[in-house]
Design an enzyme around this catalytic site. Structure first.
Site, PDB file in Angstrom:
ATOM      1  N   ASP A  93       0.814  -1.212   0.000  1.00 60.16           N
ATOM      2  CA  ASP A  93       0.000   0.000   0.000  1.00 60.16           C
ATOM      3  C   ASP A  93       0.853   1.270   0.000  1.00 60.16           C
ATOM      4  O   ASP A  93       1.806   1.393   0.782  1.00 60.16           O
ATOM      5  CB  ASP A  93      -0.904  -0.014   1.240  1.00 60.16           C
ATOM      6  CG  ASP A  93      -1.773   1.222   1.347  1.00 60.16           C
ATOM      7  OD1 ASP A  93      -2.648   1.398   0.485  1.00 60.16           O
ATOM      8  OD2 ASP A  93      -1.565   2.019   2.283  1.00 60.16           O
TER       9      ASP A  93
ATOM     10  N   GLU B 232       1.559  -0.005  -4.844  1.00 58.18           N
ATOM     11  CA  GLU B 232       0.659   1.112  -5.128  1.00 58.18           C
ATOM     12  C   GLU B 232       1.500   2.378  -4.983  1.00 58.18           C
ATOM     13  O   GLU B 232       2.091   2.610  -3.932  1.00 58.18           O
ATOM     14  CB  GLU B 232      -0.517   1.173  -4.162  1.00 58.18           C
ATOM     15  CG  GLU B 232      -1.453   2.328  -4.492  1.00 58.18           C
ATOM     16  CD  GLU B 232      -2.308   2.799  -3.333  1.00 58.18           C
ATOM     17  OE1 GLU B 232      -3.300   3.502  -3.578  1.00 58.18           O
ATOM     18  OE2 GLU B 232      -1.970   2.497  -2.166  1.00 58.18           O
TER      19      GLU B 232
END
Length: 573
Positions: free
Chosen positions: A248, A285
């Site tokens: 993330d 990401e």
């Protein structure tokens, strides 16, 4: 247990075979580590709970706790995956490159919202043509439900999903059906409730992210913090047979060392992959538009397998929807879409009006495959971070959804679906939380409403993330795929994926395998893949096809060489 600044550490245990509670002084070891003396053997059992007291302070759960049966504030439990559970000895793995990935949130994927109930829906994914299931974060967090990005137990699995044993059952069930599993993990911050790492040592730095304090990746004592992260990452691969990790918001990892934590993780993952004899993948990401993330380490990159690419999403979504607000401002033209399909990034050193600065750098398209980029029509972010969590299906008709699906699924990129999009789910995916602390819950709700009020939304229209109904509304309705309008979209998705898997030109992952042609004035856009063409008519008016096509798949069949508006045609030139 690592506590480099402590003067005293006690292991506190309760329950177990003799149901006794006691405190065991630990001995200081080198490097800030503390150990239980060898003569202090403790009988273990399923009811045993344990924690640590630092310098006489309150008992805290183990930073490396693998199970928190009573929640993140309570004592830890032991857990080991039962090896007799596994039936995947013949599993050879799934590489993410070119695979069809399916992102889902466990709490809203099924009515029960558990790992075991998700197993019951795996046949749907197999029938659709999915290769890898990507789970939004399952790490232990405070409360009963949220998106998962407020996790504080990085080694543990949320009990409301079924805990670690259920995760192992889920992975084994996926492998039995030929599905790989990607797990979304968060290493850039910790949640606001239940984070006791600072009690033990310098896990956090003085910097901050949008979500809280930064993790100490390059300051004093950061060696052990990095080892803590690597330990949890590699454990998912070994103990739980996970096939890939989605990392993330890596742009929020504040690491100033010469060897970045991502490079360390990638090298360790590649070494473990070679040892296990199956592919293991790291997917980032990132909003940096920096190809060094997925360039090989031999070429000066960090060596991750792939990254999410929001530019592809923005280019496709804006062309079809007409939306231009916020970070969509620079997107929406046919030229923009052509650039993204052939080069990967739109902002590759160009000026970003949203950021008010230049952004990104070009991808060396001759050195990496296009499959290093994940492409999608929507994600949990691109739906859930809208004011009311409305999916594209709430605002677009079937033909517009078909255009988006065809451009993504027949592109050279690695396609990813978000749960329910394959049947144009009518249920929203809204931002929901369940903070037990009233003040934290109130601050979260008020902050959410204030954020969108700045953009002209009536605060009463923005769902309260703390309202249980916000969570319930976000659950998929599994009766929808059998209804005619939804079933038609689902059949179209299945057909697109089948084409991708059976036609070599549509599976080719080289950037050189795709070309784009368009006439914005005439209203058509074409993506060429070898002898195949995907012709899109995003406007409402009919358009004469630019050349004859042997049509193999279409949302609406063209008549006399004229295609209806909001249509996509796939065929051979």
């Amino acid at each position: 247990m690592w506590a480099p600044e402590a003067d005293r550490v006690d292991l506190v245990v309760s329950g177990g075979p003799d149901s006794r509670s006691r405190s065991v002084p630990m001995s200081a070891d080198a490097g800030g580590w503390w150990r239980v003396p060898a003569d202090s053997a403790i009988e273990t059992g399923p009811d045993l709970r344990y924690g640590f007291s630092i310098d006489g302070g309150p008992v805290r759960p183990d930073p490396r706790s693998v199970r928190q049966p009573e929640g993140v504030h309570e004592m830890s439990a032991l857990f080991t995956v039962d090896d007799s559970l596994w039936t995947d000895a013949g599993w050879t793995g799934r590489d993410v490159h070119g695979a069809v990935i399916y992102e889902l949130h466990l709490g809203t994927f099924t009515p029960a919202g558990t790992l075991d109930s998700a197993i019951e829906r795996l046949d749907h994914l197999v029938d659709l043509g999915v290769d890898l299931v990507e789970l939004m974060p399952v790490n232990a967090f405070n409360g009963t439900h949220n998106w998962g990005y407020d996790g504080v137990g990085w080694y543990a699995v949320q009990e409301t999903y079924g805990g670690p044993a259920a995760l192992a059952r889920f992975v084994d069930a996926c492998h039995a059906k030929g599905l790989g599993v990607v797990l979304d993990v968060v290493y850039n911050h910790l949640g606001p409730s239940g984070n006791y790492l600072p009690d033990f040592g310098p896990y956090l730095s003085e910097g901050t992210t949008s979500w809280g304090s930064s993790v100490n990746l390059s300051g004093p004592d950061s060696n052990e913090v990095r080892a803590f992260i690597a330990g949890t990452a590699l454990r998912w691969f070994t103990e739980f047979h996970i096939d890939g990790l989605r990392l993330d918001a890596v742009h929020a990892l504040a690491d100033h060392r010469a060897v970045h934590i991502l490079e360390e993780l990638a090298a360790a993952t590649d070494a473990l992959s070679a040892e296990l004899g199956r592919p293991l993948s790291l997917i980032a990401e990132s909003d940096l538009n920096d190809p060094r993330l997925f360039l090989p380490r031999s070429a000066g990159g960090l060596g991750l397998a792939a990254q999410w690419d929001d530019d592809i999403h923005h280019a496709v979504h804006t062309l079809v929807s007409g939306e231009r607000q916020g970070y969509y401002a620079d997107f929406g033209s046919f030229e923009c879409l052509a650039k993204v399909l052939t080069g990967g990034f739109f902002h590759d050193g160009t000026y970003s009006s949203f950021r008010r600065r230049c952004h990104g750098r070009p991808i060396p398209t001759d050195r990496v495959p296009a499959s290093s980029l994940l492409a999608y029509t929507c994600t949990h972010d691109q739906v859930g971070n809208r004011a009311i969590g409305d999916r594209p299906s709430a605002n677009l008709d079937g033909g517009q959804l078909a255009i988006k699906a065809a451009l993504i699924l027949l592109s050279p990129f690695t396609p990813m679906l978000f749960m329910g999009e394959e049947w144009a789910a009518a249920t929203p995916f809204q931002f929901f939380t369940s903070h037990p602390e009233p003040e934290l819950g109130r601050a979260t709700a008020e902050g959410r409403k204030a954020e969108f009020a700045e953009h002209g939304w009536d605060s009463d229209d923005v769902p309260d993330p703390q309202d249980p109904e916000t969570f319930e509304r976000s659950k998929l309705d599994w009766s929808e795929p059998t209804r005619p309008d939804h079933a038609r979209v689902l059949d179209f998705y299945r057909s697109l994926i089948a084409l991708r898997k059976t036609e070599a030109a549509l599976y080719d992952s080289a950037f050189s395998s795709v070309d784009a042609e368009f006439d914005e004035a005439a209203g058509w856009f074409a993506m060429h893949r070898g002898e195949w063409s995907v012709v899109c008519v995003p406007g409402a008016a009919p358009v004469s096809l630019p050349w004859p096509l042997d049509v193999r798949l279409a949302w609406e069949q063209p008549a006399d060489g004229v295609s209806s508006g909001h249509n996509v045609i796939v065929g051979l030139r």
